[in-house]
Each structure stands twice: as C-alpha cells, then as structure tokens.
Write an enzyme that holds these catalytic residues in place. Structure first.
Site, PDB file in Angstrom:
ATOM      1  N   CYS A 284       0.820  -1.222   0.000  1.00 16.74           N
ATOM      2  CA  CYS A 284       0.000   0.000   0.000  1.00 16.74           C
ATOM      3  C   CYS A 284       0.848   1.264   0.000  1.00 16.74           C
ATOM      4  O   CYS A 284       0.618   2.181  -0.803  1.00 16.74           O
ATOM      5  CB  CYS A 284      -0.966  -0.015   1.173  1.00 16.74           C
ATOM      6  SG  CYS A 284      -0.196   0.007   2.816  1.00 16.74           S
TER       7      CYS A 284
ATOM      8  N   HIS B 298      -2.489   0.982   6.744  1.00 18.28           N
ATOM      9  CA  HIS B 298      -2.869   1.040   5.327  1.00 18.28           C
ATOM     10  C   HIS B 298      -2.955   2.491   4.884  1.00 18.28           C
ATOM     11  O   HIS B 298      -3.230   3.396   5.685  1.00 18.28           O
ATOM     12  CB  HIS B 298      -4.219   0.348   5.118  1.00 18.28           C
ATOM     13  CG  HIS B 298      -4.571   0.132   3.672  1.00 18.28           C
ATOM     14  ND1 HIS B 298      -3.776  -0.603   2.812  1.00 18.28           N
ATOM     15  CD2 HIS B 298      -5.617   0.568   2.923  1.00 18.28           C
ATOM     16  CE1 HIS B 298      -4.331  -0.625   1.610  1.00 18.28           C
ATOM     17  NE2 HIS B 298      -5.438   0.088   1.649  1.00 18.28           N
TER      18      HIS B 298
ATOM     19  N   HIS C  30      -5.883   2.434  -4.150  1.00 18.47           N
ATOM     20  CA  HIS C  30      -4.935   1.850  -3.194  1.00 18.47           C
ATOM     21  C   HIS C  30      -4.558   0.439  -3.628  1.00 18.47           C
ATOM     22  O   HIS C  30      -5.200  -0.171  -4.484  1.00 18.47           O
ATOM     23  CB  HIS C  30      -5.541   1.833  -1.785  1.00 18.47           C
ATOM     24  CG  HIS C  30      -6.828   1.066  -1.669  1.00 18.47           C
ATOM     25  ND1 HIS C  30      -7.109   0.223  -0.621  1.00 18.47           N
ATOM     26  CD2 HIS C  30      -7.930   0.995  -2.470  1.00 18.47           C
ATOM     27  CE1 HIS C  30      -8.307  -0.305  -0.756  1.00 18.47           C
ATOM     28  NE2 HIS C  30      -8.825   0.152  -1.870  1.00 18.47           N
TER      29      HIS C  30
END
Length: 275
Positions: free
Chosen positions: A142, A202, A214
């Site tokens: 990420c 994240h 993402h």
C-alpha cells in the site's frame, strides 16, 4: 544510497529518504566515491512506462538485456533510431525505446506535481498485484504504491504508511471527505485507546468523487460513498485521517526540483566547468 554492512548475500542499506533495509546483494552494484561522483555528473534517462525491456541493440527483435520499470534511472549515452542508449551501474549497455522514456533533466523540468497528474499516474498503475515490500510495477504494497505514484511526479515521500502519516497537513479526521482534493493520502488502521497506541496499517490516495485508489490485493479504486453499490465498508470503518503532502514542507519530503538526489549540484558542476 549508503551501504553499511554485508551478511551472507544481503546488504544493509539506507535509502536517500533514510529508510533502513536489507537487500539481496544481487540487486546492488557497489560504487567507489569517485565512481558515484561520475555517475551523478553523467546525463541520465528516466523510464516512464509501467514496465518494459531494454535491448542489446536498437531493435525490439534483438536480445533482451533486462526488464525495466517506471522510475528506473540510467546513464544516457546517446540515441539511435527510435531508441536511447543507456548504461547500467554494472557497466552493461542497452537500448530502450524513446517513446517509453525521457532524458531525466527534461522530465524533471516539466514534471507537474498536482492532483491531476497524481491521479493520472495512479490510474496508469491500476491492476498491479499487491506485493509486501514492493515499490515498483512488479508489485506494490500500500505505501509502496503511494510512494511510487508521488516519485513519478517528482516528490519522494517516506516508505511506510506509519511514516507517511507523520508528514503533510491534516485535512480530515471525521470522514468529512468534502475537505479532500485529489492527491491527498488517506490512512487506515486502529485508533488509539486508553490502553493501546494508534496503529497505522494502510494508506490510499484520494482521486475525487468519494473515491480513493490503493493497493490491497491489487491496485484498485474503492468508494467511500455509503450509498454506493461498491461502498468500501471495511476501509470506511477503519479510517483514521487524511493528510495533504503535495506542496507541503517537511524534512521527510524530498522535492526533486529543489533537492535533486540523482544529479550533481549545479554549483559543483559550475565550479568544475570554471576550473
């Protein structure tokens, strides 16, 4: 980058953004101080397509030398037909198609760091597989994804989500996504409690229209609109806050137009020419 020590077939290295990590020795070419200075002084090329190949000759039908990915930087040695001739740090010479790359100085002069360019770059990398530790078109985690998107727009941001959240200006912490503009970073994880600290696990990038992009499984777009059919309830519920990094000043944000880590400083070049 700096190399501190070797253990078996691994090097402990430090990247220009101060990230410490171990890398396979097969992926590192050690340079002396003079060799590194010569490399920084050389004209360079940046590869801009998500992925491709370099060739032994200026011909796509010739032998492949290596695969290449967006953000690769090489010494630029010349041009032939529709190809640039490049040199690897280990001395290999190869050719890449002109349509897929630009002379580094030309790219840097014209690169624009704004919401539109960040969104365009992020969508060019749609569908890449998630790879823990990945920061290239071969696979991205990420934060490796957001780092790659920003690098291809001239800004080096920290490596991990827990480091990226410590930079920039906070623009939301209450799910008021109307405050966000394309390019803002959204962070997710576990909020702090009376007995536990916050855990950032994240990150994604806002692209507008209640959506963010993402790397989670693969690089894809998720929706924060609770009324939408593709509403991302999982990430909505673990949302922490959003930060704006583009244009912000922070010691962990490296703008290549201001601090070009790949080229010799202009003052030093001028002194050499004068001498």
């Amino acid at each position: 980058m700096n190399v501190y020590k070797k253990s078996d077939n691994w090097y402990l290295i430090q990247t220009p953004d101060d990230y410490l990590a171990w890398v396979d020795s097969g992926g590192v070419e050690l340079l002396s101080d003079s060799e590194y200075k010569n490399w920084k002084a050389a004209e360079k090329l940046i590869y801009l397509e998500p992925f491709g190949f370099s060739y032994k000759e200026a011909n796509r039908d010739s032998e492949r030398i290596s695969d290449v990915v967006a953000g690769n930087i090489f010494e630029l040695q010349g041009e032939q037909n529709n190809f640039y001739q490049i040199k690897y740090p280990d001395g290999r010479v190869a050719f890449v198609e002109k349509q897929n790359a630009k002379p580094y100085d030309e790219w840097l002069e014209n690169v624009e760091l704004n919401g539109e360019s960040l969104v365009d770059t992020s969508k060019d990398l749609m569908g890449l597989p998630y790879l823990w530790g990945g920061t290239s078109s071969k696979g991205v985690d990420c934060s490796g994804y957001t780092k790659t998107v920003f690098f291809l727009n001239g800004l080096i941001i920290p490596r991990d989500a827990s480091q990226q959240i410590a930079t920039g200006e906070q623009v939301d912490s209450t799910r008021n996504f109307e405050n966000l503009i394309p390019g803002d970073l959204l962070f997710f994880g576990r909020p702090a409690t009376d007995s536990t600290s916050e855990r950032v696990i994240h990150v994604g990038m806002w692209i507008g229209d209640n959506k963010f992009i993402h790397s989670m499984g693969d690089v894809h777009i998720s929706n924060m609109d609770q009324k939408a059919e593709d509403f991302d309830e999982y990430n909505y519920n673990r949302y922490l806050r959003s930060k704006r990094v583009a244009g912000e000043v922070h010691d962990r944000l490296i703008y290549l137009k201001k601090n070009d880590i790949f080229n010799e400083p202009a003052a030093e070049k001028a002194e050499e020419i004068k001498g």
